[in-house]
Design a protein around this motif. Structure first.
Motif, mmCIF file in Angstrom:
data_model
loop_
_atom_site.group_PDB
_atom_site.id
_atom_site.type_symbol
_atom_site.label_atom_id
_atom_site.label_comp_id
_atom_site.label_asym_id
_atom_site.label_seq_id
_atom_site.Cartn_x
_atom_site.Cartn_y
_atom_site.Cartn_z
ATOM 1 N N ASP A 54 16.028 10.903 13.133
ATOM 2 C CA ASP A 54 14.634 10.274 13.274
ATOM 3 C C ASP A 54 14.365 9.165 14.065
ATOM 4 O O ASP A 54 13.634 9.563 14.608
ATOM 5 C CB ASP A 54 14.670 9.737 11.940
ATOM 6 N N ALA A 55 14.950 9.088 14.418
ATOM 7 C CA ALA A 55 14.762 8.093 15.908
ATOM 8 C C ALA A 55 14.629 8.684 16.548
ATOM 9 O O ALA A 55 13.507 8.648 17.947
ATOM 10 C CB ALA A 55 16.688 6.822 15.954
ATOM 11 N N ARG A 56 15.124 9.924 17.136
ATOM 12 C CA ARG A 56 15.216 10.642 18.206
ATOM 13 C C ARG A 56 13.813 10.776 18.592
ATOM 14 O O ARG A 56 13.226 11.283 19.297
ATOM 15 C CB ARG A 56 16.117 11.930 18.730
ATOM 16 N N ALA A 57 13.263 11.963 16.897
ATOM 17 C CA ALA A 57 12.086 12.487 16.829
ATOM 18 C C ALA A 57 11.339 11.134 17.011
ATOM 19 O O ALA A 57 9.665 11.598 18.143
ATOM 20 C CB ALA A 57 11.874 13.383 15.474
ATOM 21 N N GLU A 58 10.794 10.328 17.103
ATOM 22 C CA GLU A 58 10.139 9.155 16.937
ATOM 23 C C GLU A 58 9.805 9.374 18.209
ATOM 24 O O GLU A 58 8.540 8.686 18.640
ATOM 25 C CB GLU A 58 10.172 8.011 16.163
ATOM 26 N N ALA A 59 10.750 8.752 19.080
ATOM 27 C CA ALA A 59 10.558 8.211 19.984
ATOM 28 C C ALA A 59 9.903 9.541 21.184
ATOM 29 O O ALA A 59 9.500 9.000 21.897
ATOM 30 C CB ALA A 59 12.040 8.374 20.733
ATOM 31 N N ALA A 60 10.518 10.884 20.885
ATOM 32 C CA ALA A 60 10.452 11.736 21.402
ATOM 33 C C ALA A 60 8.327 12.000 21.451
ATOM 34 O O ALA A 60 7.917 12.422 22.383
ATOM 35 C CB ALA A 60 11.070 12.864 20.813
ATOM 36 N N HIS A 61 8.363 11.787 19.879
ATOM 37 C CA HIS A 61 6.423 12.189 19.423
ATOM 38 C C HIS A 61 5.338 10.797 20.641
ATOM 39 O O HIS A 61 4.880 11.200 20.933
ATOM 40 C CB HIS A 61 6.303 11.759 18.299
ATOM 41 N N ALA A 62 6.442 9.277 20.682
ATOM 42 C CA ALA A 62 6.347 8.385 21.137
ATOM 43 C C ALA A 62 5.757 8.978 22.536
ATOM 44 O O ALA A 62 4.582 8.455 23.143
ATOM 45 C CB ALA A 62 6.912 7.168 21.302
ATOM 46 N N MET A 63 7.131 9.696 23.566
ATOM 47 C CA MET A 63 6.575 9.766 24.615
ATOM 48 C C MET A 63 6.040 10.808 25.044
ATOM 49 O O MET A 63 4.774 11.010 25.926
ATOM 50 C CB MET A 63 7.972 10.320 25.318
ATOM 51 N N ALA A 64 5.031 11.790 23.722
ATOM 52 C CA ALA A 64 4.760 13.178 24.210
ATOM 53 C C ALA A 64 3.852 12.163 23.696
ATOM 54 O O ALA A 64 2.315 12.540 24.220
ATOM 55 C CB ALA A 64 4.909 14.143 22.919
ATOM 56 N N ALA A 65 2.970 11.022 23.178
ATOM 57 C CA ALA A 65 1.531 10.549 22.800
ATOM 58 C C ALA A 65 1.472 10.151 23.731
ATOM 59 O O ALA A 65 0.599 10.141 24.584
ATOM 60 C CB ALA A 65 1.397 9.429 22.393
ATOM 61 N N ALA A 66 2.660 8.859 24.902
ATOM 62 C CA ALA A 66 1.672 8.599 26.464
ATOM 63 C C ALA A 66 1.429 9.687 27.176
ATOM 64 O O ALA A 66 0.363 9.279 27.727
ATOM 65 C CB ALA A 66 3.320 7.364 26.163
ATOM 66 N N ILE B 118 1.469 8.991 9.322
ATOM 67 C CA ILE B 118 2.096 8.639 8.283
ATOM 68 C C ILE B 118 3.526 8.449 8.212
ATOM 69 O O ILE B 118 3.973 7.753 7.271
ATOM 70 C CB ILE B 118 2.942 10.328 7.788
ATOM 71 N N ARG B 119 4.467 8.127 9.727
ATOM 72 C CA ARG B 119 5.452 7.288 9.287
ATOM 73 C C ARG B 119 5.034 5.868 9.015
ATOM 74 O O ARG B 119 5.516 5.160 8.583
ATOM 75 C CB ARG B 119 5.642 6.929 11.016
ATOM 76 N N SER B 120 3.887 4.825 9.435
ATOM 77 C CA SER B 120 3.463 3.271 8.788
ATOM 78 C C SER B 120 2.665 3.451 7.461
ATOM 79 O O SER B 120 3.398 2.766 6.861
ATOM 80 C CB SER B 120 2.448 3.149 9.948
#
Lengths: 247, 216
Positions: A71-83, A126-128
């Protein structure tokens, strides 16, 4: 050793930026000098796509087991994708203004990338919305996996539909019209950008895991203090019969 | 699955909350479109876009309710004990599909009457609406399940559904604009087949994702 790698990464990124300015201006564009935006716009789009699909893969792993790490990896990957998607949008808007004369062209590729960005926004919404880490991981992973189909459609299918006309040149496939030196520069910048992005992604994963550990420790400490407080016996003076309000 | 569908049907016939919400929203939206286009004829592409946007918002307003209501009424835990998640998903998604198809038929008839549009390909219009409503229903049911246990469930379900469903709307517009006489028929059928594939993918993949989130 790690510091040396970071310095090398910084030097490579600076070198790639310098190389992008040494390449001759692209012919066939309204502003040939400013066509160099492509050297950063395309790698950002490729990196955003790569992180988006890696994020979906991490979400699948998170649903199938070892939830918190993936989940941490998914969140970080989505954050990088968003950036990376935001960088793509900003550089695309700038490119659109200088080459096509308007900030926003109603181009299907621009619009579809904006929709991808909205889907990423919904993932973070959803995360928040959930405080419980287990439920947050489960629900956001399900959304990431479910949005794989819309994302595939928006990135690979929609801009290529014959019904929609695009300003974007088709740079991949038979119609790809870039000079080889342009492709080499794009790939060089992409390699450096990906290395930097992967470094940032790993830092983010570490930060998320540390935050979770800190929260766990806080909760444990809180629980211990509460138990300790329950056991404290405080001396209380009982009123004498003649001191009582009724007596 | 049939028991779940029957339960939803009975609950809806008693309260009529979903049909009323979707119907009222759709009629208001169509009347607003009619006011906006007063005095000129809508081109096919724009009319298709307006029709699908109205359908999208009536779906996200009305459809997630079947899952949100379970959590609000406290009946979710009972349902979790009595039914398999796949059956719950299919039951609720099928009910939503029926409700959405009824809404779409009423909405399209009203839209056509008020805007005086000519239909060039009625079969394409009917099939794309049916496939689109099925895809919208499965997607909205899934998004409703994701948001059902959140504190701000009503707002969250709308916020996460809209970006998720917009690609389906794009395909629907591609098909319906051809049905209204703009563009090549092959493109319209391509959009219709795309919608049908989307519906099949969402209906077959949805239960697995639903099973992952439908627990305490």
């Amino acid at each position: 050793m790690r510091n040396l790698a970071n310095v090398l990464l910084l030097a490579a990124m600076a070198g790639a930026t310098v190389v992008s300015y040494l390449v001759p201006p692209a012919k066939g564009f309204q502003e040939p000098d400013l066509a160099r935006i492509i050297f950063f716009h395309l790698p950002c789009a490729f990196a955003a796509t790569a992180f988006l699909f890696y994020g979906a893969f991490a979400a699948i792993r998170s649903l199938s087991g070892d939830r918190l790490l993936w989940d941490a990896r998914a969140e970080a990957a989505h954050a990088m994708a968003a950036a990376m998607a935001i960088a793509t949008m900003l550089s695309g808007i700038l490119f659109s203004r200088v080459q096509w004369g308007a900030w926003w062209q109603n181009d299907p590729r621009q619009t579809s990338f904006l929709l991808v960005l909205l889907i990423l926004g919904a993932y973070f919404a959803i995360r928040s919305a959930f405080q419980d880490p287990e439920r947050r991981a489960r629900n956001s992973a399900a959304y990431a996996v479910g949005s794989l189909l819309p994302n595939l459609f928006l990135i690979f299918v929609f801009p290529r539909l014959p019904q929609v006309s695009t300003f974007h040149p088709m740079v991949i496939g038979k119609q790809g019209g870039f000079d080889p030196i342009y492709w080499r520069t794009i790939l060089l910048v992409f390699a450096c950008l990906m290395a930097t992005a992967v470094w940032a992604y790993r830092q983010r994963v570490r930060a998320i895991l540390l935050e979770e550990r800190l929260e766990q420790l806080d909760a444990e400490l809180d629980s211990r203090q509460r138990h300790a407080a329950d056991r404290v016996v405080r001396a209380v003076r009982l009123p004498e019969p003649d001191e009582s309000p009724g007596g | 699955m049939w028991a779940c569908l029957r339960k939803e049907w009975l609950a809806e016939t008693r309260s009529r909350a979903g049909v009323l919400a979707a119907g009222l929203f759709s009629v208001s939206a169509v009347v607003a479109v009619w006011f906006a286009s007063f005095g000129f004829r809508l081109p096919g592409g724009l009319a298709a876009g307006l029709l699908w946007v109205t359908l999208l918002f009536s779906a996200v307003v009305a459809l997630p309710r079947v899952l949100l209501a379970e959590e609000e009424n406290g009946t979710g835990d009972l349902l979790r004990q009595w039914a398999r998640p796949h059956a719950v998903f299919w039951g609720k998604a099928l009910f939503n599909s029926l409700q959405m198809i009824l809404t779409a038929v009423a909405l399209t008839v009203l839209f056509l009457v008020l805007t005086d549009l000519q239909i060039r390909h009625p079969l394409l219009l009917a099939l794309s609406l049916a496939a689109g409503c099925t895809a919208l229903s499965a997607g909205t049911t899934l998004c409703g399940a994701l948001a059902a246990q959140a504190p701000n469930r009503a707002a969250l379900s709308v916020a996460v559904s809209v970006p998720f469903l917009l690609p389906m709307v794009a395909l629907g517009i591609t098909a319906v604009r051809v049905a209204f006489g703009q563009g090549e028929p092959s493109g319209g059928w391509q959009g219709c087949v795309g919608l049908a594939c989307y519906a099949v993918a969402t209906f077959s993949g949805g239960p697995h994702l639903f099973a992952a989130v439908w627990r305490r």
